[in-house]
Enzyme design. Structure first.
Site, PDB file in Angstrom:
ATOM      1  N   ARG A   1       0.541  -1.134   0.068  1.00  0.00           N
ATOM      2  CA  ARG A   1       0.326   0.152  -0.244  1.00  0.00           C
ATOM      3  C   ARG A   1       0.743   1.255  -0.120  1.00  0.00           C
ATOM      4  NH1 ARG A   1      -3.485  -3.946   3.025  1.00  0.00           N
ATOM      5  NH2 ARG A   1      -2.791  -2.867   5.191  1.00  0.00           N
TER       6      ARG A   1
ATOM      7  N   GLU B   1       3.928 -10.610  14.126  1.00  0.00           N
ATOM      8  CA  GLU B   1       3.122 -11.066  15.531  1.00  0.00           C
ATOM      9  C   GLU B   1       3.279 -12.450  16.363  1.00  0.00           C
ATOM     10  OE1 GLU B   1      -1.429 -10.464  15.714  1.00  0.00           O
ATOM     11  OE2 GLU B   1      -1.561 -10.673  17.770  1.00  0.00           O
TER      12      GLU B   1
HETATM   13  P1  AMP Z   1       2.827  -2.098  11.522  1.00  0.00           P
HETATM   14  O1  AMP Z   1       4.447  -2.611  10.642  1.00  0.00           O
HETATM   15  O2  AMP Z   1       3.133  -2.870  12.679  1.00  0.00           O
HETATM   16  O3  AMP Z   1       3.470  -0.590  11.722  1.00  0.00           O
HETATM   17  O4  AMP Z   1       1.943  -2.924  10.227  1.00  0.00           O
HETATM   18  C1  AMP Z   1       2.029  -2.100   9.468  1.00  0.00           C
HETATM   19  C2  AMP Z   1       1.238  -2.089   7.745  1.00  0.00           C
HETATM   20  O5  AMP Z   1       0.319  -3.415   8.101  1.00  0.00           O
HETATM   21  C3  AMP Z   1       0.946  -1.336   6.824  1.00  0.00           C
HETATM   22  O6  AMP Z   1       1.252  -1.020   6.152  1.00  0.00           O
HETATM   23  C4  AMP Z   1      -0.043  -1.262   7.095  1.00  0.00           C
HETATM   24  O7  AMP Z   1      -0.943  -1.577   5.198  1.00  0.00           O
HETATM   25  C5  AMP Z   1      -0.557  -2.595   7.768  1.00  0.00           C
HETATM   26  N1  AMP Z   1      -1.704  -2.266   8.571  1.00  0.00           N
HETATM   27  C6  AMP Z   1      -1.346  -2.785   9.991  1.00  0.00           C
HETATM   28  N2  AMP Z   1      -2.734  -3.061  11.012  1.00  0.00           N
HETATM   29  C7  AMP Z   1      -3.255  -1.838  10.329  1.00  0.00           C
HETATM   30  C8  AMP Z   1      -4.624  -1.614  10.460  1.00  0.00           C
HETATM   31  N3  AMP Z   1      -5.405  -1.946  11.753  1.00  0.00           N
HETATM   32  N4  AMP Z   1      -5.478  -1.300   9.632  1.00  0.00           N
HETATM   33  C9  AMP Z   1      -4.808  -1.584   7.516  1.00  0.00           C
HETATM   34  N5  AMP Z   1      -3.934  -1.354   8.005  1.00  0.00           N
HETATM   35  C10 AMP Z   1      -3.159  -2.347   9.131  1.00  0.00           C
END
Ligand code: AMP
Length: 171
Positions: free
Chosen positions: A59, A96
């Site tokens: 994205r 996770e």
């Molecule tokens: P993180 O590495 O945990 O910061 O997760 C970021 C990636 O996961 C991003 O590229 C987001 O597109 C996706 N992502 C994580 N949590 C969500 C959420 N609650 N809603 C939408 N996309 C999410």
């Protein structure tokens, strides 16, 4: 500044129970919403002499290239393992359950170039932190991080090493 929130669709319990998913397809498909988003990024970054915008699969590819075009920068994709054809830097990050990896071409960034890292959502910050490591591995200078949405209760920005973090929307 919260007027963009009306374009975000919140989907409870997706992709699994307990997760509130912030869906940006409803923003992208709306001409006012999409333009407003890019206008906001423009205000934040147009004057920052950015050489390249870096976006993470997948994205980050939706917002990075139009922003790069708008501010007169190049665009560099960070991809899932095995997708890039030439020599890469590789960085693992925690999920996770288990770990994953991101890759970027080694010749994508020259030492000292001014880099902006862009994604749709920052949650735990693991993805963005891995992107930052890849940019640093090339000697890039991280001018900042830009996100459409920040899930502030997860404090992902604390993992980004003090570089400026800008989010258009905070939940
Ligand atoms: P993180 O590495 O945990 O910061 O997760 C970021 C990636 O996961 C991003 O590229 C987001 O597109 C996706 N992502 C994580 N949590 C969500 C959420 N609650 N809603 C939408 N996309 C999410």
């Amino acid at each position: 500044m919260n007027d963009l929130k009306r374009y975000i669709r919140e989907v409870p319990d997706y992709p699994k129970p307990g997760i509130n998913f912030y869906d940006i397809t409803t923003l992208l498909k709306n001409k006012e919403g999409f333009r407003l988003t890019l206008d906001r990024f423009h205000e934040l970054f147009a004057d920052q002499q950015i050489d390249k915008v870096v976006g993470m699969e997948s994205r980050g590819f939706l917002f990075g290239p139009p922003l790069a075009y708008d501010i007169g920068a190049g665009f560099v994709p960070i991809r899932k393992p095995g997708k890039l054809p030439a020599v890469t830097h590789s960085q693992s990050y925690d999920l996770e359950y288990g770990t994953d990896r991101l890759e970027m071409h080694r010749d994508a960034i020259e030492p000292g170039e001014r880099i902006l890292i862009v994604d749709d959502v920052i949650a735990t910050g693991g993805t963005a932190a891995a992107a930052g490591e890849l940019v640093r591995a090339c000697g890039g200078d991280i001018v900042g991080y830009g996100f459409v949405i920040e899930l502030s209760f997860l404090d992902g920005r604390s993992r980004l090493g003090g570089a400026p973090v800008s989010s258009l929307l905070t939940y």
